[in-house]
Design a protein around this motif. Structure first.
Motif: not given
Length: 125
Positions: A67-79
């Motif tokens: 889930t963290i990997a998928a979240l980080r893959a979205n530029e909006k959520n990368s940080t």
């Protein structure tokens, strides 16, 4: 005036969500909750006032690491700050969570004071 940032709790155990919500509400911290990784990711795609995510690591279907990997893959959520919340408290588990992309780690049973310090650190930014 900007809206208050919220905490998103992603945990498959509704008892954990209930307990975390109660603690956060008692400190006037607003939160949203998801009982699956897919639901959590959907909330993140639609909600722009999330200030920090409390991520359970051991979930069925899609675990916290995925889930963290998928979240980080979205530029909006990368940080977007992610605190891994897990019963996995063995040697190396903290490092594994951080390597997976979590910003911080707290083990269950949760030290509420420590959790609040971590949350406030991210919400105050």
């Amino acid at each position: 005036m900007t809206a208050q940032k919220q905490v998103l709790i992603i945990d498959d155990d509704t008892r954990n969500i209930f307990a975390l919500r109660a603690v956060l509400r008692s400190r006037n911290i607003t939160c949203l909750a998801a009982t699956s990784a897919a639901e959590g990711l959907q909330i993140l795609n639609n909600e722009h006032q999330i200030g920090v995510v409390l991520m359970d690591i051991m979930m069925p279907d899609m675990d916290g690491y995925e889930t963290i990997a998928a979240l980080r893959a979205n530029e909006k959520n990368s940080t977007l700050p992610v605190i891994a919340v897990t019963a996995k408290a063995m040697v190396g588990d903290r490092e594994k969570c951080l390597e997976a992309g979590a910003d911080n780690y707290i083990s269950k049973p949760i030290d509420v004071d420590e959790l609040l310090i971590q949350i406030q650190q991210y919400l105050s930014k």
